[in-house]
Design a protein around this motif. Sequence first.
Motif, PDB file in Angstrom:
ATOM      1  N   UNK A 229      22.562  31.253  69.634  1.00  0.00           N
ATOM      2  CA  UNK A 229      23.239  32.451  69.115  1.00  0.00           C
ATOM      3  C   UNK A 229      23.918  33.227  70.235  1.00  0.00           C
ATOM      4  N   UNK A 230      23.195  33.487  71.310  1.00  0.00           N
ATOM      5  CA  UNK A 230      23.754  34.281  72.405  1.00  0.00           C
ATOM      6  C   UNK A 230      24.879  33.533  73.114  1.00  0.00           C
ATOM      7  N   UNK A 231      24.732  32.229  73.277  1.00  0.00           N
ATOM      8  CA  UNK A 231      25.798  31.459  73.913  1.00  0.00           C
ATOM      9  C   UNK A 231      27.066  31.482  73.061  1.00  0.00           C
ATOM     10  N   UNK A 232      26.901  31.426  71.749  1.00  0.00           N
ATOM     11  CA  UNK A 232      28.055  31.510  70.846  1.00  0.00           C
ATOM     12  C   UNK A 232      28.747  32.856  70.980  1.00  0.00           C
ATOM     13  N   UNK A 233      27.967  33.927  71.066  1.00  0.00           N
ATOM     14  CA  UNK A 233      28.550  35.267  71.218  1.00  0.00           C
ATOM     15  C   UNK A 233      29.287  35.408  72.545  1.00  0.00           C
ATOM     16  N   UNK A 234      28.880  34.628  73.531  1.00  0.00           N
ATOM     17  CA  UNK A 234      29.542  34.646  74.835  1.00  0.00           C
ATOM     18  C   UNK A 234      30.777  33.741  74.879  1.00  0.00           C
ATOM     19  N   UNK A 235      31.077  33.104  73.759  1.00  0.00           N
ATOM     20  CA  UNK A 235      32.265  32.256  73.696  1.00  0.00           C
ATOM     21  C   UNK A 235      32.062  30.863  74.263  1.00  0.00           C
ATOM     22  N   UNK A 236      30.827  30.362  74.196  1.00  0.00           N
ATOM     23  CA  UNK A 236      30.523  29.043  74.743  1.00  0.00           C
ATOM     24  C   UNK A 236      30.498  27.974  73.647  1.00  0.00           C
ATOM     25  N   UNK A 237      30.769  26.750  74.053  1.00  0.00           N
ATOM     26  CA  UNK A 237      30.494  25.604  73.193  1.00  0.00           C
ATOM     27  C   UNK A 237      28.999  25.300  73.304  1.00  0.00           C
ATOM     28  N   UNK A 272      34.443  26.696  70.070  1.00  0.00           N
ATOM     29  CA  UNK A 272      34.233  28.101  70.437  1.00  0.00           C
ATOM     30  C   UNK A 272      34.585  28.971  69.240  1.00  0.00           C
ATOM     31  N   UNK A 273      33.831  30.068  69.070  1.00  0.00           N
ATOM     32  CA  UNK A 273      34.087  31.018  67.980  1.00  0.00           C
ATOM     33  C   UNK A 273      34.436  32.377  68.594  1.00  0.00           C
ATOM     34  N   UNK A 274      35.678  32.614  68.945  1.00  0.00           N
ATOM     35  CA  UNK A 274      36.040  33.870  69.609  1.00  0.00           C
ATOM     36  C   UNK A 274      35.830  35.103  68.738  1.00  0.00           C
ATOM     37  N   UNK A 275      35.749  34.914  67.421  1.00  0.00           N
ATOM     38  CA  UNK A 275      35.571  36.036  66.506  1.00  0.00           C
ATOM     39  C   UNK A 275      34.105  36.395  66.280  1.00  0.00           C
ATOM     40  N   UNK A 276      33.163  35.583  66.803  1.00  0.00           N
ATOM     41  CA  UNK A 276      31.755  35.710  66.434  1.00  0.00           C
ATOM     42  C   UNK A 276      31.162  37.070  66.805  1.00  0.00           C
ATOM     43  N   UNK A 277      31.410  37.561  68.017  1.00  0.00           N
ATOM     44  CA  UNK A 277      30.790  38.803  68.454  1.00  0.00           C
ATOM     45  C   UNK A 277      31.213  39.973  67.571  1.00  0.00           C
ATOM     46  N   UNK A 278      32.503  40.100  67.308  1.00  0.00           N
ATOM     47  CA  UNK A 278      32.977  41.208  66.473  1.00  0.00           C
ATOM     48  C   UNK A 278      32.446  41.082  65.048  1.00  0.00           C
ATOM     49  N   UNK A 279      32.403  39.880  64.514  1.00  0.00           N
ATOM     50  CA  UNK A 279      31.891  39.702  63.154  1.00  0.00           C
ATOM     51  C   UNK A 279      30.418  40.070  63.053  1.00  0.00           C
ATOM     52  N   UNK A 280      29.632  39.653  64.027  1.00  0.00           N
ATOM     53  CA  UNK A 280      28.198  39.937  64.000  1.00  0.00           C
ATOM     54  C   UNK A 280      27.927  41.430  64.155  1.00  0.00           C
ATOM     55  N   UNK A 281      28.642  42.074  65.054  1.00  0.00           N
ATOM     56  CA  UNK A 281      28.450  43.519  65.230  1.00  0.00           C
ATOM     57  C   UNK A 281      28.912  44.291  63.996  1.00  0.00           C
ATOM     58  N   UNK A 282      30.033  43.886  63.410  1.00  0.00           N
ATOM     59  CA  UNK A 282      30.517  44.568  62.220  1.00  0.00           C
ATOM     60  C   UNK A 282      29.540  44.462  61.068  1.00  0.00           C
ATOM     61  N   UNK A 283      28.944  43.283  60.877  1.00  0.00           N
ATOM     62  CA  UNK A 283      27.973  43.097  59.802  1.00  0.00           C
ATOM     63  C   UNK A 283      26.751  43.989  60.010  1.00  0.00           C
ATOM     64  N   UNK A 284      26.296  44.121  61.244  1.00  0.00           N
ATOM     65  CA  UNK A 284      25.131  44.975  61.520  1.00  0.00           C
ATOM     66  C   UNK A 284      25.467  46.451  61.321  1.00  0.00           C
TER      67      UNK A 284
END
Length: 317
Positions: A229-237, A272-284
């Motif tokens: 999860x954290x690696x995805x939020x950091x933009x990693x494969x 890579x999921x560049x949108x993941x961090x913003x999506x996760x924060x918005x949902x919270x």
Amino acid sequence: MRKLGRMLAHDARHPATLAKRLLRKATSPLRLAALPGRIRRAPVLNLHRVDYTNLGDLKCGPYSYFDFLGGHPVVDINDLARWEGPADLGGKLIVVGGGGLLNSVFGRQWELITSDPSACLIVWGGGHNAHGSGRIDGYSHLDRCRLVGLRDYGQGHDWVPCVSCMEPGFDRPHPIRHEVVFFEGSHRPVRGVDPAIPKLTSRCMDLHRVLRFLGSGELVLTSSYHGAYWATLLGKRVVLIGVSSSKFFGMKHPPVHGTPSDWMSGGRSARVYPEALDECRGANRRFAAKVEEYVAAFSTASRAGELRLRYRRPRPC
């Protein structure tokens, strides 16, 4: 006394150990046996797994990131196994989560949590966690909850991923130094990974160090849910290896699966999921707005009840 003296002498020579000991004591959850009075009086409780050997468990409590929950008691869900009964839950708002608390080893605790119909239950970032299973096959106890936010995507409830995405460390730059790094889940070691690959385990309790480590690789191998999860939020494969729980099969931004000896093929298809961090924060943040209304209502009702008890007229003799 001699043992205590040796402990103090050791801490004096090792300031980092002393700081860690004091931090743990300052942030430790309330033990039900030690402080039953405050638990009994509190209108709102924060409840999740508080494990000082697992960084993901420690960082998944919403009270760490949203002030309206920060002043309320924190209870380790494992403490409920030693609770004599559910009476203390009557009329309380209980924020459960996050973490893999659903359909897992916490069945006894859920029976206690849900046995009092006057308790208002909210699940925030909880997830399915059936060990040895490769699928999510439904949830127990959610029919008793007033609000449900699941970290598992597409399960018929609000999607609310782990609240640790609110950590400011995800906004900092982390220079890439390695082609691949390995973040191992400490409770389930993985054999067969090339020892030359830089490695860190989830027993590391310094989130800043963990984020620096994950950020240092172009590709992250991991057997840890929060590592992925954290690696995805950091933009990693991300490539999952050695996984054995349903919790890995509900991610909205899914990593690929591989094996310890053959992760390269998975690495080539990982994205890579560049949108993941913003999506996760918005949902919270959206879910937090809903929860805050409940917390305000319960806190107000509790204060009103205290005033009625304090100022009610005494009965005539």
